[in-house]
Motif scaffolding. Structure first.
Motif, PDB file in Angstrom:
ATOM      1  N   LYS A  24       3.552 -18.050  -9.224  1.00 31.89           N
ATOM      2  CA  LYS A  24       2.767 -17.403  -8.368  1.00 31.89           C
ATOM      3  C   LYS A  24       1.753 -18.218  -6.921  1.00 31.89           C
TER       4      LYS A  24
ATOM      5  N   THR B 243      15.126 -10.504  -6.402  1.00 33.53           N
ATOM      6  CA  THR B 243      14.599 -10.286  -8.222  1.00 33.53           C
ATOM      7  C   THR B 243      13.369  -9.182  -7.152  1.00 33.53           C
ATOM      8  N   ASP B 244      13.423  -8.308  -8.580  1.00 38.15           N
ATOM      9  CA  ASP B 244      11.456  -7.720  -7.866  1.00 38.15           C
ATOM     10  C   ASP B 244      10.453  -8.432  -8.554  1.00 38.15           C
ATOM     11  N   HIS B 245      10.420  -9.924  -8.779  1.00 36.38           N
ATOM     12  CA  HIS B 245       9.236 -10.913  -8.897  1.00 36.38           C
ATOM     13  C   HIS B 245       9.203 -11.677  -7.215  1.00 36.38           C
TER      14      HIS B 245
ATOM     15  N   ALA C 233      10.686 -10.140  -4.355  1.00 38.78           N
ATOM     16  CA  ALA C 233      10.028  -8.934  -3.204  1.00 38.78           C
ATOM     17  C   ALA C 233       9.373  -8.222  -3.414  1.00 38.78           C
ATOM     18  N   GLN C 234       8.258  -8.583  -3.997  1.00 40.72           N
ATOM     19  CA  GLN C 234       6.548  -8.223  -3.968  1.00 40.72           C
ATOM     20  C   GLN C 234       6.008  -9.026  -2.989  1.00 40.72           C
TER      21      GLN C 234
ATOM     22  N   GLU D 115      17.117  -8.754   1.339  1.00 38.84           N
ATOM     23  CA  GLU D 115      18.146  -9.138   1.302  1.00 38.84           C
ATOM     24  C   GLU D 115      19.045  -9.244   2.401  1.00 38.84           C
TER      25      GLU D 115
END
Length: 217
Positions: free
Chosen positions: A143, A167-169, A171-172, A177
């Motif tokens: 990160k 990915t969720d990782h 998206a934060q 998309e």
């Protein structure tokens, strides 16, 4: 893909919006991927969670650029708990090594006590950066590398950060998309622009990259 697939062929793939992948680490075959939906991280809309911003500002890692590219790719290709298989095989490692030697691929690395503990790598063409993969063996290392990457891209005049998928990782941080057609429009514009990956110096601090991100938002 053909065994004679070379550097110019790989660059041409990225320029038309496709990228290579393998089914597995030990499968020598390569496939060209052209997703219907593409992940992009709008640089001017990068969101850094408050806790992560404190971490970045606290400088828990020595962040370097392009000092251990092959090691970063190897770490991204290696299996680890929760990720037993990867899409990076030997032909892919060789191809990205060629891109790096040609100045068209870069790594952002996090070091702790002389050890590489996280990082990412990607391809740079025009004002587009194509993020390929990241890894972390220490909390928040990948990160922190991403935050440093975005700050560097903003300072360097980049227009597009392609994450391939969402990915969720990712998206934060504000990753979106978009459709294939929208992506290729953005890519065409970015390829026509100029950028400088090294405009932000090697001694850039966490505060420096956070400031670059804040000023762009």
């Amino acid at each position: 893909m053909d065994d004679a697939f070379g550097l110019d062929d790989l660059v041409a793939c990225y320029e038309r919006g496709v990228f290579p992948m393998a089914d597995a680490r030990h499968d020598e075959r390569l496939f060209l991927i052209d997703p219907q939906w593409r992940g992009v991280l709008p640089l001017e809309a990068m969101h850094v969670p408050r806790r992560l911003a404190r971490t970045v500002r606290g400088e828990p890692f020595e962040v370097r650029v392009d000092t251990a590219f092959d090691a970063v790719v190897e770490a991204c290709a290696s299996s680890r708990p929760g990720r037993l298989e990867t899409w990076i095989n030997a032909p892919i490692q060789k191809m990205y090594g060629m891109l790096y030697a040609a100045g068209r691929a870069h790594s952002v690395e996090c070091w702790k006590d002389g050890q590489l503990v996280g990082g990412l790598y990607g391809v740079s063409l025009g004002a587009a950066f194509f993020g390929e993969s990241m890894f972390s063996t220490a909390r928040d290392a990948s990160k922190v590398a991403l935050v440093h990457l975005v700050g560097r891209l903003l300072v360097g005049g980049y227009k597009l950060l392609d994450t391939q998928f969402i990915t969720d990782h990712l998206a934060q941080f504000g990753t979106q998309e978009i459709s294939r057609a929208d992506y290729k429009r953005r890519l065409s514009k970015a390829l026509l622009a100029e950028s400088d990956f090294y405009l932000l110096g090697p001694a850039a601090t966490g505060a420096d990259v956070l400031q670059a991100i804040s000023q762009a938002s």
